[in-house]
Design a protein around this motif. Sequence first.
Motif, PDB file in Angstrom:
ATOM      1  N   SER A 296       0.632  -1.192  -0.060  1.00 23.24           N
ATOM      2  CA  SER A 296       0.081  -0.070   0.131  1.00 23.24           C
ATOM      3  C   SER A 296       0.948   1.410   0.105  1.00 23.24           C
ATOM      4  N   ILE A 297       0.091   2.481  -0.583  1.00 27.76           N
ATOM      5  CA  ILE A 297       0.890   3.674  -0.575  1.00 27.76           C
ATOM      6  C   ILE A 297       1.432   4.109   0.634  1.00 27.76           C
ATOM      7  N   ASN A 298       0.545   3.977   1.831  1.00 30.01           N
ATOM      8  CA  ASN A 298       0.852   4.544   3.180  1.00 30.01           C
ATOM      9  C   ASN A 298       1.893   3.466   3.732  1.00 30.01           C
ATOM     10  N   GLU A 299       1.783   2.272   3.400  1.00 30.67           N
ATOM     11  CA  GLU A 299       3.095   1.259   4.131  1.00 30.67           C
ATOM     12  C   GLU A 299       4.218   1.670   3.568  1.00 30.67           C
ATOM     13  N   TRP A 300       4.332   2.174   2.288  1.00 32.91           N
ATOM     14  CA  TRP A 300       5.595   2.493   1.455  1.00 32.91           C
ATOM     15  C   TRP A 300       5.955   3.679   2.044  1.00 32.91           C
ATOM     16  N   CYS A 301       5.304   4.851   2.108  1.00 32.85           N
ATOM     17  CA  CYS A 301       5.335   6.193   2.738  1.00 32.85           C
ATOM     18  C   CYS A 301       6.279   5.963   4.077  1.00 32.85           C
ATOM     19  N   GLU A 302       5.338   5.240   4.991  1.00 31.59           N
ATOM     20  CA  GLU A 302       5.871   4.616   6.392  1.00 31.59           C
ATOM     21  C   GLU A 302       7.461   4.257   6.371  1.00 31.59           C
ATOM     22  N   GLY A 303       7.539   2.985   5.618  1.00 31.66           N
ATOM     23  CA  GLY A 303       8.906   2.537   5.443  1.00 31.66           C
ATOM     24  C   GLY A 303       9.975   3.534   4.775  1.00 31.66           C
ATOM     25  N   PHE A 304       9.543   4.195   3.855  1.00 31.32           N
ATOM     26  CA  PHE A 304      10.564   5.389   3.317  1.00 31.32           C
ATOM     27  C   PHE A 304      10.802   6.389   4.667  1.00 31.32           C
ATOM     28  N   ARG A 305       9.907   6.717   5.359  1.00 31.21           N
ATOM     29  CA  ARG A 305      10.221   7.656   6.452  1.00 31.21           C
ATOM     30  C   ARG A 305      11.165   6.964   7.524  1.00 31.21           C
ATOM     31  N   LYS A 306      10.833   5.792   7.534  1.00 29.16           N
ATOM     32  CA  LYS A 306      11.927   5.043   8.891  1.00 29.16           C
ATOM     33  C   LYS A 306      13.481   5.032   8.017  1.00 29.16           C
TER      34      LYS A 306
END
Length: 286
Positions: free
Chosen positions: A81-91
């Motif tokens: 999911s886009i939100n999951e990717w965004c959270e992963g990239f933030r980490k």
Amino acid sequence: METDTSLEYLSFRSNIPCRKIVLDDSEKVWTIYDGGPKTVRTPLICLPPVSGTADTFFQQVLGLSAKGYRVISLSYPVYWSINEWCEGFRKLLDFLQLDQVHLFGASLGGFLAQKFAEYTHRCPRVLSLVLCNSFTDTSVFQYGDSAPFLWMLPSMVLKKMVMGNFGSEKMMESVVADSVDFMVERLESLSQAELASRLTLNCGSSYVHVDKLQQYCVTIIDVFDDCAIASPVCEDMYRSYPHASMAHLKNGGNFPYLSRCDEVNLHLQVHLLRFERMRGGNTFKD
């Protein structure tokens, strides 16, 4: 000369270490190439298209790092999911101790760059955006209805879906055809899960809330010859970012950062020069 046997590519592989970064669990492995001075705290991060891997932007890493920029090219783990990717990239940015970055995204990478800027707009992690052959709404793709089921399809079917957008090499200039060959090799290296997850992000129902991104410095790079992004999609990008700088290339196909790397690097440098005099986190080495 084939791109992956060129002196430039061999120099890249010899001089820029490949780094694997594990986040959350053993399945979330980000692959990065980090070129240029590590003292630079606001690097340019390059986000590849569906078929891309971390070495896709080797010409940008080599060319711009030689001029004093820090450039990071990466490959994503599996996210659905886009939100999951965004959270992963933030980490990932937290792990690399990078508070803010410039993002250069191609096709899916450009869409993810916009969604990450939107995801963090209340506490910005993005300084600027460079969007190449990209889009703001996934509804332009024909696989929207089947996106929830892409994870079940065999790798061969998924690869055919992607390669159908590459075009016929018989009608291409040699440098454009070489860029396609290079990306086909990258595509072949992706696992079924990696490819299915990227196509799910690319085709699942989602769009960019561009009203939240009008404060960003944006450069749009596109080509005038045939590529997978149709003219109406390009026109939508122009309308979405009326104050963006436009970098139109006469040709270059789907992957101008490979086929027209000198021109793309020049546009990236012009974009980044706007931030040269920033204090406390400049794009250049102090």
